[in-house]
Design a protein around this motif. Structure first.
Motif, mmCIF file in Angstrom:
data_model
loop_
_atom_site.group_PDB
_atom_site.id
_atom_site.type_symbol
_atom_site.label_atom_id
_atom_site.label_comp_id
_atom_site.label_asym_id
_atom_site.label_seq_id
_atom_site.Cartn_x
_atom_site.Cartn_y
_atom_site.Cartn_z
ATOM 1 N N ARG A 106 0.832 -1.207 0.000
ATOM 2 C CA ARG A 106 0.000 0.000 0.000
ATOM 3 C C ARG A 106 0.865 1.255 0.000
ATOM 4 N N ARG A 107 1.922 1.234 0.812
ATOM 5 C CA ARG A 107 2.827 2.378 0.903
ATOM 6 C C ARG A 107 3.533 2.623 -0.434
ATOM 7 N N ASN A 108 3.907 1.538 -1.122
ATOM 8 C CA ASN A 108 4.632 1.654 -2.389
ATOM 9 C C ASN A 108 3.717 1.918 -3.588
ATOM 10 N N GLY A 109 2.419 1.843 -3.370
ATOM 11 C CA GLY A 109 1.490 2.039 -4.476
ATOM 12 C C GLY A 109 1.376 0.824 -5.378
ATOM 13 N N THR A 110 1.777 -0.346 -4.860
ATOM 14 C CA THR A 110 1.735 -1.569 -5.663
ATOM 15 C C THR A 110 0.707 -2.572 -5.128
ATOM 16 N N LEU A 111 -0.261 -2.077 -4.380
ATOM 17 C CA LEU A 111 -1.256 -2.954 -3.775
ATOM 18 C C LEU A 111 -2.119 -3.590 -4.853
ATOM 19 N N THR A 112 -2.201 -4.909 -4.815
ATOM 20 C CA THR A 112 -3.053 -5.655 -5.747
ATOM 21 C C THR A 112 -4.244 -6.217 -4.984
ATOM 22 N N SER A 113 -5.262 -6.603 -5.722
ATOM 23 C CA SER A 113 -6.427 -7.212 -5.076
ATOM 24 C C SER A 113 -6.030 -8.532 -4.408
ATOM 25 N N GLN A 114 -5.066 -9.240 -4.969
ATOM 26 C CA GLN A 114 -4.606 -10.499 -4.371
ATOM 27 C C GLN A 114 -3.968 -10.248 -2.996
ATOM 28 N N THR A 115 -3.111 -9.235 -2.903
ATOM 29 C CA THR A 115 -2.465 -8.914 -1.626
ATOM 30 C C THR A 115 -3.505 -8.467 -0.607
ATOM 31 N N GLN A 116 -4.456 -7.651 -1.043
ATOM 32 C CA GLN A 116 -5.509 -7.201 -0.132
ATOM 33 C C GLN A 116 -6.367 -8.377 0.319
ATOM 34 N N PHE A 117 -6.684 -9.285 -0.620
ATOM 35 C CA PHE A 117 -7.473 -10.461 -0.250
ATOM 36 C C PHE A 117 -6.719 -11.331 0.751
ATOM 37 N N GLU A 118 -5.444 -11.561 0.519
ATOM 38 C CA GLU A 118 -4.663 -12.409 1.438
ATOM 39 C C GLU A 118 -4.634 -11.816 2.844
ATOM 40 N N TYR A 119 -4.494 -10.499 2.930
ATOM 41 C CA TYR A 119 -4.496 -9.854 4.240
ATOM 42 C C TYR A 119 -5.891 -9.951 4.876
ATOM 43 N N ALA A 120 -6.934 -9.709 4.087
ATOM 44 C CA ALA A 120 -8.302 -9.814 4.603
ATOM 45 C C ALA A 120 -8.583 -11.230 5.094
ATOM 46 N N TRP A 121 -8.149 -12.220 4.326
ATOM 47 C CA TRP A 121 -8.374 -13.616 4.706
ATOM 48 C C TRP A 121 -7.621 -13.931 6.000
ATOM 49 N N SER A 122 -6.417 -13.401 6.143
ATOM 50 C CA SER A 122 -5.674 -13.638 7.379
ATOM 51 C C SER A 122 -6.387 -12.966 8.558
ATOM 52 N N LEU A 123 -6.939 -11.786 8.339
ATOM 53 C CA LEU A 123 -7.644 -11.074 9.416
ATOM 54 C C LEU A 123 -8.892 -11.815 9.871
ATOM 55 N N ILE A 124 -9.641 -12.378 8.934
ATOM 56 C CA ILE A 124 -10.874 -13.054 9.360
ATOM 57 C C ILE A 124 -10.583 -14.410 9.996
ATOM 58 N N ARG A 125 -9.344 -14.838 9.943
ATOM 59 C CA ARG A 125 -8.933 -16.061 10.639
ATOM 60 C C ARG A 125 -8.337 -15.747 12.009
ATOM 61 N N SER A 126 -8.388 -14.484 12.416
ATOM 62 C CA SER A 126 -7.885 -14.056 13.711
ATOM 63 C C SER A 126 -8.853 -14.469 14.820
ATOM 64 N N LYS A 127 -8.363 -14.478 16.038
ATOM 65 C CA LYS A 127 -9.207 -14.766 17.201
ATOM 66 C C LYS A 127 -9.924 -13.515 17.690
ATOM 67 N N TYR A 128 -9.553 -12.363 17.161
ATOM 68 C CA TYR A 128 -10.052 -11.097 17.676
ATOM 69 C C TYR A 128 -11.092 -10.481 16.749
ATOM 70 N N ARG A 129 -12.188 -10.070 17.350
ATOM 71 C CA ARG A 129 -13.315 -9.512 16.599
ATOM 72 C C ARG A 129 -12.906 -8.264 15.812
ATOM 73 N N ALA A 130 -12.068 -7.427 16.386
ATOM 74 C CA ALA A 130 -11.635 -6.205 15.687
ATOM 75 C C ALA A 130 -10.891 -6.556 14.401
ATOM 76 N N ASP A 131 -10.048 -7.581 14.449
ATOM 77 C CA ASP A 131 -9.349 -8.031 13.241
ATOM 78 C C ASP A 131 -10.345 -8.542 12.207
ATOM 79 N N ILE A 132 -11.302 -9.325 12.662
ATOM 80 C CA ILE A 132 -12.300 -9.884 11.740
ATOM 81 C C ILE A 132 -13.087 -8.753 11.083
ATOM 82 N N ASN A 133 -13.460 -7.756 11.867
ATOM 83 C CA ASN A 133 -14.184 -6.609 11.302
ATOM 84 C C ASN A 133 -13.339 -5.868 10.271
ATOM 85 N N ARG A 134 -12.043 -5.728 10.538
ATOM 86 C CA ARG A 134 -11.137 -5.090 9.565
ATOM 87 C C ARG A 134 -11.082 -5.929 8.284
#
Length: 149
Positions: free
Chosen positions: A25-53
């Motif tokens: 994101r900082r480099n301006g090279t964010l792809t939908s794949q990278t965003q999806f991988e991060y989102a998928w990792s967040l929804i696998r978190s134990k914390y509700r705030a991460d899941i909401n993110r």
């Protein structure tokens, strides 16, 4: 399917996905794949705030994509919303997915799990309310008995 709902990511793996996302994101090279991988990792978190993110990131992706990618995002949104017990949103996502692919076995299984959880949580709520009413009734009865003395 239950295993998917009970899958949790290690803090180290989550940190790696977050680093990749932040750097891209900082480099301006964010792809939908990278965003999806991060989102998928967040929804696998134990914390509700991460899941909401993760839900927010998936919703961003969902609004900007069409076709197969959007279906995938809807499926994972349904999983995330199920994990935080937002069953109406989870059902909405899985129903939208099933409009495009009505015979998808995983989506059908997920829909059944969501409906079972709605029923289970509804019964729990009724039992709690019934128990509370019983306690209140007992206290009122006890209060009346003590008032007579």
């Amino acid at each position: 399917m239950e295993a998917l709902l009970e899958d949790y990511i290690s803090p180290e793996d989550l940190k790696n996905f977050e680093s990749n996302y932040t750097e891209s994101r900082r480099n301006g090279t964010l792809t939908s794949q990278t965003q999806f991988e991060y989102a998928w990792s967040l929804i696998r978190s134990k914390y509700r705030a991460d899941i909401n993110r993760g839900i927010n990131l998936l919703e961003e992706l969902c609004s900007s994509q069409l076709g197969e990618e959007k279906r995938d995002y809807l499926f994972y949104l349904a999983i995330a919303n199920t994990k935080i017990c937002d069953y109406s949103r989870a059902l909405d996502c899985v129903d939208k997915f099933l409009l495009a692919e009505p015979n998808n076995r995983q989506a059908c299984d997920l829909k059944k799990i969501i409906k079972d959880r709605i029923k289970r949580d509804g019964l729990k709520g009724a039992a709690i309310a019934g128990g509370a009413a019983l306690v209140v009734g007992g206290l009122v009865g006890l209060g009346m008995a003590l008032a007579r003395k």
